[in-house]
Design a protein around this motif. Structure first.
Motif, PDB file in Angstrom:
ATOM      1  N   GLN A  37       0.811  -1.152  -0.002  1.00 51.81           N
ATOM      2  CA  GLN A  37       0.040  -0.030   0.047  1.00 51.81           C
ATOM      3  C   GLN A  37       0.883   1.313  -0.039  1.00 51.81           C
ATOM      4  O   GLN A  37       0.230   2.355  -0.235  1.00 51.81           O
ATOM      5  CB  GLN A  37      -1.001  -0.037   1.124  1.00 51.81           C
ATOM      6  CG  GLN A  37      -1.876  -1.053   1.229  1.00 51.81           C
ATOM      7  CD  GLN A  37      -2.887  -0.865   0.162  1.00 51.81           C
ATOM      8  OE1 GLN A  37      -3.401   0.172  -0.267  1.00 51.81           O
ATOM      9  NE2 GLN A  37      -3.014  -2.130  -0.622  1.00 51.81           N
ATOM     10  N   LEU A  40       0.760   3.363  -3.334  1.00 58.17           N
ATOM     11  CA  LEU A  40      -0.459   3.671  -3.543  1.00 58.17           C
ATOM     12  C   LEU A  40      -0.896   4.850  -2.645  1.00 58.17           C
ATOM     13  O   LEU A  40      -1.574   5.978  -3.047  1.00 58.17           O
ATOM     14  CB  LEU A  40      -1.500   2.807  -3.394  1.00 58.17           C
ATOM     15  CG  LEU A  40      -1.565   1.503  -4.302  1.00 58.17           C
ATOM     16  CD1 LEU A  40      -2.378   0.404  -4.235  1.00 58.17           C
ATOM     17  CD2 LEU A  40      -1.665   1.797  -5.872  1.00 58.17           C
ATOM     18  N   THR A  45       3.882   5.246  -8.770  1.00 63.38           N
ATOM     19  CA  THR A  45       4.000   3.936  -9.071  1.00 63.38           C
ATOM     20  C   THR A  45       5.226   3.381  -8.097  1.00 63.38           C
ATOM     21  O   THR A  45       5.790   4.024  -7.533  1.00 63.38           O
ATOM     22  CB  THR A  45       4.442   3.884 -10.863  1.00 63.38           C
ATOM     23  OG1 THR A  45       5.954   4.538 -10.706  1.00 63.38           O
ATOM     24  CG2 THR A  45       3.719   4.537 -11.631  1.00 63.38           C
TER      25      THR A  45
END
Length: 233
Positions: A37, A40, A45
């Motif tokens: 995570q 994100l 990326t």
């Protein structure tokens, strides 16, 4: 360790619940950090995040350290590092592990990562709003604390043909505090302002700075100066 007030810092990841045993043996691992995570969370990326992730740490390497509850050693040889963005101590159960967790935030627990001591300090009685300081000098009257903070900078597109795109980054800043009886003052870098802070012994401090060629922009010299100031009170 002395307690003091600090500004609360936001956390990087979602926090899960943690437990504390009644017999003083802590479940020290407050939560597992979800590695998938991370990129994100910043809208990056995986490659972009991997290129800058080390910048978020005071030292990106996991180093063997010790965990103390008050003044008692409760766990030795623990791989750990300080995350200056999330304001957390990240720890592994074993050096070979790829996964790692965050140390429980408790003012009664402090760590020693090699030679660096980190203490956790609540803010207005709240552990959730509290954070970590690196103790540089622990004196009888005054202590010197260091706060390293990393801030995420989003990528920026060039606005004109004369500019370049700015990649994402973590920018670190370091602030020093002179601490006494639960209060702290931010240490200035200029010698004149430092002298004003230490006006109880201004003449002695002025002489010490001159004789020892103290540069208040250097951490090692700041430690020497605060240690000397504390010793002559």
């Amino acid at each position: 360790m002395k307690k003091l007030l600090i500004l609360g810092l936001t956390l990087l990841f979602t926090i899960s619940s943690y437990s504390q045993a009644k017999n003083s043996n802590y479940d020290m691992y407050s939560r597992t950090i979800d590695l998938n995570q991370k990129s994100l969370a910043f809208g990056l990326t995986e490659a972009q995040f991997n290129a800058i992730k080390d910048e978020a740490y005071a030292n990106s390497n996991f180093v063997q350290g010790k965990i103390f509850q008050e003044d008692q050693l409760i766990k030795d040889d623990v791989p750990m590092r300080y995350n200056a963005y999330a304001d957390e101590i990240e720890i592994k159960k074993n050096a070979s592990d790829e996964s790692y967790s965050a140390l429980i935030k408790d003012p009664n627990i402090f760590v020693k990562i090699y030679k660096d001591i980190y203490v956790f300090v609540p803010y207005e009685g709240s552990n959730e709003k509290g954070g970590y300081f690196n103790v540089l000098s622990d004196g009888k009257t005054y202590d010197l604390y260091k706060k390293t903070t990393a801030v995420f900078r989003e990528p920026q597109k060039a606005r004109t043909s004369y500019e370049r795109d700015s990649p994402p980054s973590f920018t670190k800043t370091v602030t020093y505090y002179l601490v006494q009886d639960g209060t702290f003052l931010e240490m200035p870098s200029s010698k004149s302002k430092v002298l004003n802070m230490m006006d109880k012994k201004k003449n002695e401090i002025k002489s010490y700075i001159k004789q020892n060629n103290i540069d208040t922009d250097k951490e090692a010299d700041m430690i020497k100066l605060v240690t000397y100031f504390d010793s002559i009170l």
